[in-house]
Design an enzyme around this catalytic site. Structure first.
Site, PDB file in Angstrom:
ATOM      1  N   GLU A  18      10.177   1.315  10.712  1.00 33.57           N
ATOM      2  CA  GLU A  18      11.248   2.286  10.484  1.00 33.57           C
ATOM      3  C   GLU A  18      10.589   3.652  10.546  1.00 33.57           C
ATOM      4  O   GLU A  18       9.827   4.022   9.652  1.00 33.57           O
ATOM      5  CB  GLU A  18      11.926   2.036   9.138  1.00 33.57           C
ATOM      6  CG  GLU A  18      13.255   2.747   9.000  1.00 33.57           C
ATOM      7  CD  GLU A  18      13.117   4.118   8.378  1.00 33.57           C
ATOM      8  OE1 GLU A  18      13.148   5.111   9.151  1.00 33.57           O
ATOM      9  OE2 GLU A  18      12.970   4.215   7.161  1.00 33.57           O
ATOM     10  N   LYS A  60       0.852  -1.189   0.000  1.00 36.15           N
ATOM     11  CA  LYS A  60       0.000   0.000   0.000  1.00 36.15           C
ATOM     12  C   LYS A  60       0.889   1.241   0.000  1.00 36.15           C
ATOM     13  O   LYS A  60       1.480   1.590   1.023  1.00 36.15           O
ATOM     14  CB  LYS A  60      -0.937   0.049   1.202  1.00 36.15           C
ATOM     15  CG  LYS A  60      -2.036   1.126   1.019  1.00 36.15           C
ATOM     16  CD  LYS A  60      -2.571   1.668   2.314  1.00 36.15           C
ATOM     17  CE  LYS A  60      -1.705   2.743   2.907  1.00 36.15           C
ATOM     18  NZ  LYS A  60      -1.682   4.021   2.112  1.00 36.15           N
ATOM     19  N   THR A  66       6.443   8.314  13.519  1.00 36.49           N
ATOM     20  CA  THR A  66       6.422   7.606  14.797  1.00 36.49           C
ATOM     21  C   THR A  66       5.000   7.457  15.316  1.00 36.49           C
ATOM     22  O   THR A  66       4.633   6.408  15.882  1.00 36.49           O
ATOM     23  CB  THR A  66       7.299   8.351  15.819  1.00 36.49           C
ATOM     24  OG1 THR A  66       8.655   8.297  15.369  1.00 36.49           O
ATOM     25  CG2 THR A  66       7.210   7.723  17.199  1.00 36.49           C
ATOM     26  N   CYS A 107      14.348  10.533   6.469  1.00 37.72           N
ATOM     27  CA  CYS A 107      14.225  10.100   7.864  1.00 37.72           C
ATOM     28  C   CYS A 107      15.536  10.219   8.628  1.00 37.72           C
ATOM     29  O   CYS A 107      15.536  10.504   9.834  1.00 37.72           O
ATOM     30  CB  CYS A 107      13.691   8.680   7.925  1.00 37.72           C
ATOM     31  SG  CYS A 107      14.686   7.473   7.023  1.00 37.72           S
ATOM     32  N   ALA A 143       2.166   7.139  13.597  1.00 36.33           N
ATOM     33  CA  ALA A 143       1.519   6.041  12.890  1.00 36.33           C
ATOM     34  C   ALA A 143       2.149   4.708  13.269  1.00 36.33           C
ATOM     35  O   ALA A 143       1.455   3.691  13.398  1.00 36.33           O
ATOM     36  CB  ALA A 143       1.608   6.265  11.386  1.00 36.33           C
ATOM     37  N   GLU A 164      10.703  16.101  15.115  1.00 38.78           N
ATOM     38  CA  GLU A 164      11.043  15.904  13.711  1.00 38.78           C
ATOM     39  C   GLU A 164      10.266  16.903  12.851  1.00 38.78           C
ATOM     40  O   GLU A 164       9.044  16.960  12.905  1.00 38.78           O
ATOM     41  CB  GLU A 164      10.727  14.480  13.264  1.00 38.78           C
ATOM     42  CG  GLU A 164      11.147  14.191  11.837  1.00 38.78           C
ATOM     43  CD  GLU A 164      10.879  12.760  11.422  1.00 38.78           C
ATOM     44  OE1 GLU A 164      11.750  12.161  10.775  1.00 38.78           O
ATOM     45  OE2 GLU A 164       9.796  12.241  11.750  1.00 38.78           O
ATOM     46  N   GLY A 180       7.358   5.188   8.187  1.00 43.98           N
ATOM     47  CA  GLY A 180       6.535   6.383   8.274  1.00 43.98           C
ATOM     48  C   GLY A 180       6.752   7.090   9.596  1.00 43.98           C
ATOM     49  O   GLY A 180       7.786   6.930  10.248  1.00 43.98           O
TER      50      GLY A 180
END
Length: 487
Positions: free
Chosen positions: A259, A185, A239, A293, A241, A392, A237
């Protein structure tokens, strides 16, 4: 027949079970150019029933298709064919990713185009060398144990928009090499390039159901992650989520690789050559307009050289050409969406509120009437407690923070909820390695930063769980079975 995209990259069907099937959901997903703010293309929406069909197709491929009976060499050869098919599409894929998310073509042409093929070939060769089973003498001294590596099963692959092709293949290549099947997805912002993988899988002759592509937002992702037919989840994605996905997988006792975000530190030592360090920091700090990231977005500078470091970083940021991401000379493209631009601008405002001095940047470039641009921004005269040093941002915003000695530098680097990456800049590599060992983070670069396909990548703390790439990345997609023999 493969679905063919028109000049607007319009796709009308989903790829499920090796076939192009109509979606059960009405409407389509529109992908908008971050540069022109115009339509790039459209893709079908996905209904829950389509996700169910994709998971079912992946399950059947594990039991009823040739994939289930192929030996390691046959699977590895299939991965090599898939790599060849993706490589033939590499230039078009790179252009498409640039159109979707604003990544400079100089980056997408090097990373998103040929990168997935390299990853596939690495895992194909790794699969050939890792034995499916091995015999071990029993520790008791009596008998033998056969330890088998078996595929974990159906893998849900949920990927973000910043490096969509590369991050998809980190997961898909390892899963296929282990003998798993996947349901992918992609993010809605970069849904179109995912169909390049579907075209390539069909061309490479992968059995139906080995690779499936579904589309949609958070609701579709949640349905896929919690689906009873899924055996493992692989996610890259945010943190936030990742925590939600981890909660679901924990309740279901389902293995998961996460990750997630980062707030990495670049430690500039007293002996660093600034000219050399600045060249390396351009990649480590501002790659893809900071939408990376592992970005070293906190620059830690020795107090005695603080002014010189701030000026050097500001010169770097100010010299990077902003513009059309399809122009090879562009180094900073637009952010992926208006929402992302608003988020980045809110952090610059928070930096100002915390007393930061804006050394360069801080706003939108004046030369563009359209496009979701933010200037590369350098903030100085703040400490590690500032909001821009804790959270972030995912944009081209750097905070330069002073330190008094190396112990304090390491303490500041480690004083973060995240732990994905970091860099050390020094003329003494041994000293750099010593500092790297003390940093609590999953990866560290000494005088440069670049992922190694042969080494594990991932984070600690709020930066995630598990590792991708390297032999460790392959192990994430197998289950171990012990068979005890009397002799």
């Amino acid at each position: 027949m493969s679905e063919q995209a028109d000049p607007l990259y319009r796709r009308e069907r989903l790829f499920i079970g090796g076939e192009w099937l109509p979606s059960s959901a009405p409407g389509s997903i529109a992908v908008i150019s971050p540069f022109t703010e115009e339509l790039v293309g459209q893709a079908p929406r996905t209904a829950f029933v389509d996700v169910d069909a994709a998971v079912g197709a992946a399950r059947r491929a594990l039991t009823d298709s040739p994939w289930a009976s192929w030996d390691v060499e046959s699977r590895a050869a299939a991965l090599d064919r898939l790599a060849d098919a993706l490589e033939r599409r590499a230039a078009d894929t790179a252009r498409l990713v640039t159109a979707e998310n604003g990544m400079p073509i100089s980056v997408s042409g090097a990373v998103e185009g040929p990168g997935p093929a390299r990853t596939l070939r690495y895992f194909a060769q790794l699969a050939r060398t890792v034995p499916q089973e091995e015999r071990r003498p029993a520790a008791s001294g009596s008998g033998t144990t056969v330890v088998r590596r078996e595929p974990v099963g159906v893998v849900a692959v949920v990927v973000p928009w910043n490096f969509p092709q590369s991050l998809t293949m980190f997961k898909v290549a390892a899963a296929l090499a282990a003998g798993c099947t996947v349901v992918v997805k992609p993010a809605p912002e970069t849904v179109l390039d995912a169909f390049q993988l579907a075209d390539a899988a069909q061309e490479a002759g992968l059995p139906g159901g080995v690779v499936n592509i579904v589309t949609g937002g958070a609701d579709i992702g949640a349905h896929l992650v919690g689906h009873p037919g899924v055996d493992k989840v692989a996610f890259t994605g945010s943190t936030e989520a990742g925590r939600a996905i981890g909660e679901v997988c924990g309740r279901l006792l389902r293995p998961v690789t996460l990750e997630l975000g980062g707030k990495s530190a670049a430690i500039v030592l007293d002996d660093a050559d600034l000219a050399t360090a600045v060249r390396g920091l351009a990649w480590a700090c501002l790659l893809n307009s900071g939408q990376t990231c592992y970005t070293s977005s906190r620059i830690l500078a020795p107090r005695g050289r603080y002014t010189a470091v701030v000026e050097a970083i500001a010169d770097l940021a100010g010299s990077m050409r902003i513009g059309d991401p399809a122009d090879p000379a562009t180094r900073v493209g637009p952010l992926v969406s208006a929402r992302q631009r608003d988020r980045v601008e809110s952090y610059i405002a928070a930096g100002r509120a915390d007393g930061a001095r804006v050394v360069t940047g801080g706003g939108r470039p004046a030369d563009f009437e359209r496009g979701w641009f933010v200037e590369p921004t350098v903030l100085a005269d703040l400490d590690n407690s500032a909001t821009v040093a804790r959270e972030e941002i995912f944009g081209p915003v750097l905070a330069v923070i002073p330190y008094d000695d190396l112990d304090q530098a390491v303490a500041i680097a480690n004083d973060s909820p995240y732990g994905l990456a970091g860099t050390v800049w020094t003329s003494d590599e041994d000293k750099g390695l010593e500092i790297a060992r003390r940093m609590r983070t999953g990866t560290v670069g000494v005088n440069y930063y670049n992922l190694d396909l042969g080494a594990p990548f991932g984070g600690v703390k709020a930066s995630g769980l598990g590792r991708e790439l390297g032999p460790e990345g392959l192990s994430a997609y197998v289950e171990y079975k012990s068979v005890y023999l009397r002799k």
